[in-house]
Scaffold this motif. Structure first.
Motif, PDB file in Angstrom:
ATOM      1  N   ILE A 148       0.835  -1.201   0.000  1.00  0.00           N
ATOM      2  CA  ILE A 148       0.000   0.000   0.000  1.00  0.00           C
ATOM      3  C   ILE A 148       0.874   1.257   0.000  1.00  0.00           C
ATOM      4  CG2 ILE A 148      -1.706   1.315   1.331  1.00  0.00           C
ATOM      5  CD1 ILE A 148      -2.776  -1.397   2.332  1.00  0.00           C
ATOM      6  N   ALA A 151       2.082   2.694  -3.433  1.00  0.00           N
ATOM      7  CA  ALA A 151       1.107   3.170  -4.417  1.00  0.00           C
ATOM      8  C   ALA A 151       1.525   4.548  -4.929  1.00  0.00           C
ATOM      9  CB  ALA A 151      -0.278   3.245  -3.797  1.00  0.00           C
ATOM     10  N   TYR A 155      -3.029   7.820  -7.160  1.00  0.00           N
ATOM     11  CA  TYR A 155      -3.810   6.578  -7.169  1.00  0.00           C
ATOM     12  C   TYR A 155      -4.449   6.344  -5.803  1.00  0.00           C
ATOM     13  CZ  TYR A 155      -1.710   5.208 -11.626  1.00  0.00           C
ATOM     14  OH  TYR A 155      -1.323   5.151 -12.936  1.00  0.00           O
ATOM     15  N   VAL A 157      -6.118   3.552  -3.138  1.00  0.00           N
ATOM     16  CA  VAL A 157      -6.186   2.130  -2.767  1.00  0.00           C
ATOM     17  C   VAL A 157      -7.446   1.949  -1.921  1.00  0.00           C
ATOM     18  CG1 VAL A 157      -5.032   0.208  -1.641  1.00  0.00           C
ATOM     19  CG2 VAL A 157      -3.676   1.981  -2.766  1.00  0.00           C
ATOM     20  N   ARG A 169      -8.043  -5.106  -0.184  1.00  0.00           N
ATOM     21  CA  ARG A 169      -6.632  -5.173   0.200  1.00  0.00           C
ATOM     22  C   ARG A 169      -6.381  -6.588   0.714  1.00  0.00           C
ATOM     23  NH1 ARG A 169      -5.502   0.628   3.262  1.00  0.00           N
ATOM     24  NH2 ARG A 169      -6.383   1.986   1.631  1.00  0.00           N
ATOM     25  N   VAL A 186      -3.517  -5.311  -4.172  1.00  0.00           N
ATOM     26  CA  VAL A 186      -4.409  -4.171  -3.940  1.00  0.00           C
ATOM     27  C   VAL A 186      -4.846  -3.608  -5.286  1.00  0.00           C
ATOM     28  CG1 VAL A 186      -3.408  -3.534  -1.708  1.00  0.00           C
ATOM     29  CG2 VAL A 186      -2.497  -2.517  -3.806  1.00  0.00           C
ATOM     30  N   LEU A 188      -5.721  -0.446  -7.700  1.00  0.00           N
ATOM     31  CA  LEU A 188      -5.264   0.937  -7.819  1.00  0.00           C
ATOM     32  C   LEU A 188      -6.248   1.687  -8.709  1.00  0.00           C
ATOM     33  CD1 LEU A 188      -1.427   0.363  -8.344  1.00  0.00           C
ATOM     34  CD2 LEU A 188      -2.587   1.066  -6.240  1.00  0.00           C
ATOM     35  N   ARG A 196      -4.237  -2.893 -10.809  1.00  0.00           N
ATOM     36  CA  ARG A 196      -3.813  -3.485  -9.546  1.00  0.00           C
ATOM     37  C   ARG A 196      -2.327  -3.800  -9.559  1.00  0.00           C
ATOM     38  NH1 ARG A 196      -5.935  -9.719  -9.721  1.00  0.00           N
ATOM     39  NH2 ARG A 196      -5.345 -10.135 -11.864  1.00  0.00           N
TER      40      ARG A 196
END
Length: 299
Positions: A148, A151, A155, A157, A169, A186, A188, A196
């Protein structure tokens, strides 16, 4: 052919053929567990994330990495199940004739016992191959938090669960033969599109291929055209660039660390679900994927 002739023929077949080898149930369970984890990712990615990809970009406060609404849509009604067909029997009436033992695959009538027919799992796995507590479970949680954190800016999550109650997640730790593996994923979200990022880690003493390209092509059995890239002296990563034909994965990198730890890092323009609006571009560059796989962050 009447029932007596059929019975005699079955007995002759059994006595004239050698006993089949015991089933490698542990291997079968490991393979099935891998497939189940990947289906879980497909399920959560291909349902409610379709809605999230359209709505999250319009919600206030959702432009920073790691953000999310915590909202989960209601589950759709389940479809009626198909009628169960009865399993066929060797006798027309479905009953064994009186006084005649039912034929078995083994002369003794007993299934062979042994280590391969009844695998045992660590205590932290609560009776199966998936950890739900303990140090390996916590490592899966830690890997998800690291994923996470990487990212890209811009973006989102999302949080929450899919209609099948699978977290967006996603993390899991599982025992695979003689080693533990970890799978984290996860979605995105950006500009109404949903892609993802996936990381899969195998601890040392694993059964993964040693060649960088064979290793990369083994990821989820997808295959693809591979190229090797030098990472450090004597160390190479395998890179496969899609688009793939399944699983919503477009590009991935595989790297085997000197201590035998294997790291796969994959990304996709979409989540692989039907009707999902894809991202306009992949979230990460190939160089970034190589850095993730060959670095210590996910090791």
């Amino acid at each position: 052919m009447d029932e007596n002739e059929l019975r005699d023929a079955m007995r002759a077949t059994i006595t004239q053929h050698s006993e089949p080898p015991p089933m490698e149930s542990r291997t079968a369970l490991v393979t099935a567990r891998r497939a189940a984890r990947r289906r879980n990712i497909m399920a959560c990615a291909g349902t409610a994330v379709v809605v999230l990809g359209v709505t999250l970009a319009a919600l206030p406060g959702q432009g920073n990495p790691g953000g999310g609404t915590g909202w989960a849509p209601a589950a759709a009604p389940s479809a009626p199940s198909a009628p169960v067909e009865p399993f066929p029997t060797v006798y027309p009436s479905g009953a064994v004739p009186s006084g005649e033992p039912f034929p078995t695959a083994f002369p003794s009538g007993q299934v062979p016992s042994g280590e391969n027919t009844k695998p045992s799992w660590p205590a932290e796995a609560s009776g199966d191959a998936t950890a739900d507590s303990g140090v390996h479970y916590q490592k899966g949680v830690a890997l998800l938090e690291k994923l996470i954190e990487v990212a890209p800016a811009g973006y989102t999550v999302p949080t929450g669960n899919s209609p099948d109650d699978i977290p967006f997640r996603y993390h899991q730790a599982a025992i695979e033969g003689d080693h533990w593996s970890y799978l984290v994923s996860v979605p995105l979200v950006k500009d109404g599109g949903t892609g993802r990022i996936i990381v899969e880690v195998h601890e040392p003493n694993n059964d993964q291929p040693a060649d960088p390209c064979e290793l990369a092509q083994s990821f989820w059995g997808i295959g693809g055209s591979c190229e090797k890239r030098a990472v450090r002296p004597g160390e190479e990563a395998g890179i496969v660039a899609g688009p793939s034909t399944r699983d919503g994965v477009d590009q991935w990198v595989a790297f085997q660390h000197p201590d035998d730890t294997v790291v796969f890092v994959a990304q996709g323009l979409s989540t692989g679900g039907e009707g999902v609006r894809p991202l306009k571009s992949l979230p990460f560059t190939v160089d970034q994927l190589v850095e993730f796989a060959a670095g210590d962050g996910f090791k």
